[in-house]
Scaffold this motif. Structure first.
Motif: not given
Length: 219
Positions: A111-129
């Motif tokens: 969807r981001t590419r279809q809008k002609g927007l530039k890809d940005r870095a994927i932001r992720t969070m790692i969760l666990g005990i």
């Protein structure tokens, strides 16, 4: 069987910070212990994640009963989650995490590419005990000693951003438990695997429980 509670102040603070930063995330990586997928799932985490894209990672896969682990993989996949079995110590399948994260986010990225927007870095969070292997996993992903590692639960006590690559940024968070274990067995499972501090339960009780469990299921 003794009821166990171990919820230090920094864990309460961490849960609050996780809630606050969740809106910044594109995807969440939930790290479970393959030896105890049920006991290592913090119910508070799913309350916070809600409908956020999620990849479930089963760590320490080589230490688990594969037949039982596969049942849990099937369970979570039926819930609509993409899963991946890994071993952060040896690096097994760790190189697939970025690819799997992109699979989870495929529609959003398109969807981001279809809008002609530039890809940005994927932001992720790692969760666990605590002591589930988050820091070791991050060191494998970043090919460095980006985070402290150790066998003592609670080694990581602050959140920190780590640039894994130009298009993959990860927020490390301290291991967090939940305020009360409804099932006392969960506490014993976590004690056996080092997720809670040694002094929370009498060592003799933990050893007795472990031996009884092994005799019953793996005679």
């Amino acid at each position: 069987m003794k009821q166990i509670q171990w919820f230090p102040g920094h864990m309460f603070k961490s849960l609050r910070q996780i809630r606050e930063r969740m809106t910044l995330m594109d995807i969440v990586l939930v790290l479970l212990d393959s030896r105890l997928p049920s006991s290592s799932m913090n119910p508070e985490i799913f309350k916070i994640i809600k409908d956020k894209p999620t990849l479930i990672l089963f760590n320490k896969m080589d230490l688990a009963d594969d037949s039982i682990l596969n049942q849990w993989v099937e369970y979570y996949e039926k819930q609509g989650y993409l899963t991946l079995k890994i071993d952060s110590q040896t690096g097994k399948n760790v190189n697939k995490i970025h690819e799997y994260a992109q699979m989870v986010l495929k529609e959003k990225l398109e969807r981001t590419r279809q809008k002609g927007l530039k890809d940005r870095a994927i932001r992720t969070m790692i969760l666990g005990i605590p002591n589930v292997g988050k820091s070791t996993l991050i060191n494998q992903l970043s090919k460095s000693s980006a985070t402290k590692t150790g066998n003592t639960p609670g080694v990581t006590k602050a959140q920190q951003w780590i640039k894994l690559s130009d298009d993959f940024h990860l927020l490390d968070t301290p291991g967090v438990l939940w305020p009360k274990f409804e099932d006392p067995k969960v506490g014993y499972h976590l004690a056996i695997t080092g997720a809670i501090k040694d002094k929370i339960l009498p060592e003799d009780d933990v050893v007795k429980y472990a031996l009884t469990f092994l005799k019953k299921y793996y005679p």
